[in-house]
Design an enzyme around this catalytic site. Structure first.
Site, PDB file in Angstrom:
ATOM      1  N   LYS A  80      99.927  95.259  49.109  1.00 15.69           N
ATOM      2  CA  LYS A  80     100.929  95.347  48.053  1.00 15.69           C
ATOM      3  C   LYS A  80     101.149  93.947  47.488  1.00 15.69           C
ATOM      4  O   LYS A  80     101.194  92.972  48.241  1.00 15.69           O
ATOM      5  CB  LYS A  80     102.216  95.920  48.657  1.00 15.69           C
ATOM      6  N   SER A 149     108.194 101.808  46.146  1.00 12.85           N
ATOM      7  CA  SER A 149     107.584 100.792  45.316  1.00 12.85           C
ATOM      8  C   SER A 149     106.126 100.515  45.698  1.00 12.85           C
ATOM      9  O   SER A 149     105.428  99.793  44.996  1.00 12.85           O
ATOM     10  CB  SER A 149     108.401  99.499  45.452  1.00 12.85           C
ATOM     11  N   SER A 173     110.321 103.051  50.323  1.00  8.36           N
ATOM     12  CA  SER A 173     109.149 102.685  49.534  1.00  8.36           C
ATOM     13  C   SER A 173     107.803 102.761  50.226  1.00  8.36           C
ATOM     14  O   SER A 173     106.783 102.470  49.619  1.00  8.36           O
ATOM     15  CB  SER A 173     109.334 101.277  48.968  1.00  8.36           C
TER      16      SER A 173
END
Length: 452
Positions: A80, A149, A173
């Site tokens: 990420k 996210s 997330s």
């Protein structure tokens, strides 16, 4: 033999270890898969293809000369885009960090490399890992959100663009996008994995998440990443067990506590039916399933989580927000502004209630081997202006207890559904054992449509 990109992390690592698959062939297969899919799915921010292949060739040479250097030897892993990578941009998908190039690796990245892994690239996140939707698309239906996210990480794993990726969870997330995309998402205990070198949302909530396709893969990744780090004040100074061994140590069906309170009230009728059917299937396979209730402190857990997140987010962004507020997205801007308005007394009360809540949740979970809830209130919404509702995850994040999402089927509209399991702090081995048993009993492996 399956195409290399279709292999799970455990399968790929085993084939490399046994010299049945070369790291270069695996890396090239994943890069080709990215080339075929990413113009549609938009899961990646940065990939240095030549560097990936150079490191793969280095791993192949190491394998020939000295054997595998660790459990991830030759296996590419996605990150990420909030994890620091020396010499590679870490943008947090924000204009504020658009040109930021760290001078060191996050501890998690160091541990991946020490285990023989290869950094494949940086996956799309929502801005600063908060609530403004990213451009990533759900591979099961492009009109539906992939979640957030950790949107890019989840989509990349679900579609075979990488066998494993790192995410993070401050509310929901990791586990929410895992459920929306039909993969396994593990949020370990707060403090189990170092967050040094990870762009924060909220210091007392942020937890590094693991996104993979099987529970065994989650155990492998956790074993690589877990452990004390003096650079992270929240890091737990506890030994790291052999999670794969503990995962195999459950010699009986688990005792499962099904929580309907709150979760069934907020779930769609389809999700309620699906969760009850999954619980029935587990019971028929031999599990003991009993309904259990939530502690009274659960009622305030979501508001406490939101207060703490907003205040700590505002604290981190205070200086840059004063200078560049108009460059922030509308939802993170609202969170920062809300956090700036919270009185110190209210923040401290929220933290006090969180400690009480954690204790009461531990008492509840301790009555069974694992707690079961639906993973999400509904399948991924048909709405690209949202990342979905984190309400089924945020209480577990606030309490710091470990959770894992396991795919359990498809909705009538053809979207993934999952179950969420929770365990006691720092007992991830027991949680993984129960999750592996449930994974086998449910027998659900999902693969989305091919947009290549």
């Amino acid at each position: 033999m399956a195409e290399p990109y279709k292999l799970s992390l455990a399968e790929a690592a085993a084939q490399i270890r046994d010299r049945r698959l070369s790291p270069v062939a695996l890396a090239q297969s994943l890069l080709d898969r990215i080339d075929a899919l990413d113009s549609t799915l938009q899961a990646w921010v940065t990939i240095d293809r030549e560097e990936v292949l150079n490191v793969a060739r280095q791993r192949e040479k190491e394998l020939d000369e000295a054997g595998p250097q660790g459990p991830l030897h030759g296996v590419p892993v996605g990150l990420k885009d909030i994890f620091y990578t020396e010499g590679m941009k870490t943008t947090a998908c924000s204009r504020i960090y658009a040109d930021f190039v760290p001078t060191y690796d996050a501890t998690t990245v160091v541990r991946i490399k020490e285990a023989g892994g290869i950094v494949l690239g940086k996956a799309v996140t929502t801005e600063f890992a908060t609530a403004d939707p990213s451009p990533t698309r759900n591979p099961w239906n492009l009109a539906h959100t992939p979640g957030g996210s950790s949107s890019g990480s989840s989509v990349a794993v679900a579609t075979g663009m990488c066998p494993a990726a790192l995410g993070s969870q401050t509310g929901g997330s990791t586990c929410r996008p895992a459920a929306y995309n039909g993969i396994v998402g593990l949020k370990p205990t707060y403090g189990r994995i170092s967050r040094y070198g990870v762009v924060p949302v909220s210091w007392s909530l942020d937890t590094v998440g693991i996104l993979v396709r099987t529970v065994e893969d989650a155990a492998i990744m956790l074993e690589v990443l877990a452990g004390y780090d003096p650079h992270d004040p929240g890091s737990a100074a506890l030994p790291v067990p052999d999670y794969r061994q503990e995962m195999k140590a459950l010699h009986r069906p688990p005792r499962i506590g099904l929580v309907k309170q709150f979760f069934f009230d907020r779930a769609s009728p389809e999700v309620r039916r699906h969760t009850e059917e999954a619980a029935q299937r587990l019971a028929l396979a031999g599990a003991t399933v009993e309904e259990i209730g939530l502690p009274a402190s659960f009622d305030l857990s979501h508001s406490c989580q939101r207060i703490v997140m907003n205040v700590e987010c505002a604290a981190f962004h205070e200086e840059s927000f004063q200078q560049r507020a108009d460059e922030y997205g509308p939802r993170i801007r609202a969170s920062i502004e809300a956090g700036m308005l919270v009185p110190g007394v209210r923040y401290l009360q929220a933290q006090r209630l969180r400690r009480q809540f954690r204790q009461e949740m531990m008492e509840m979970v301790g009555r069974v081997d694992v707690v079961l809830t639906p993973a999400t209130p509904e399948p991924a919404p048909r709405d690209l202006t949202t990342t979905g509702d984190p309400v089924f995850q945020s209480a577990w994040t606030s309490s710091g207890l470990p959770t894992i999402v396991v795919p359990s089927g498809l909705s009538q509209s053809g979207l993934p559904l999952g179950i969420q399991l929770a365990g006691l702090p720092f007992q991830e081995g027991k949680l993984l054992a129960a999750a592996s048993w449930c994974e086998t009993a449910l027998g659900t492996r999902l693969w989305p449509p091919d947009y290549s």
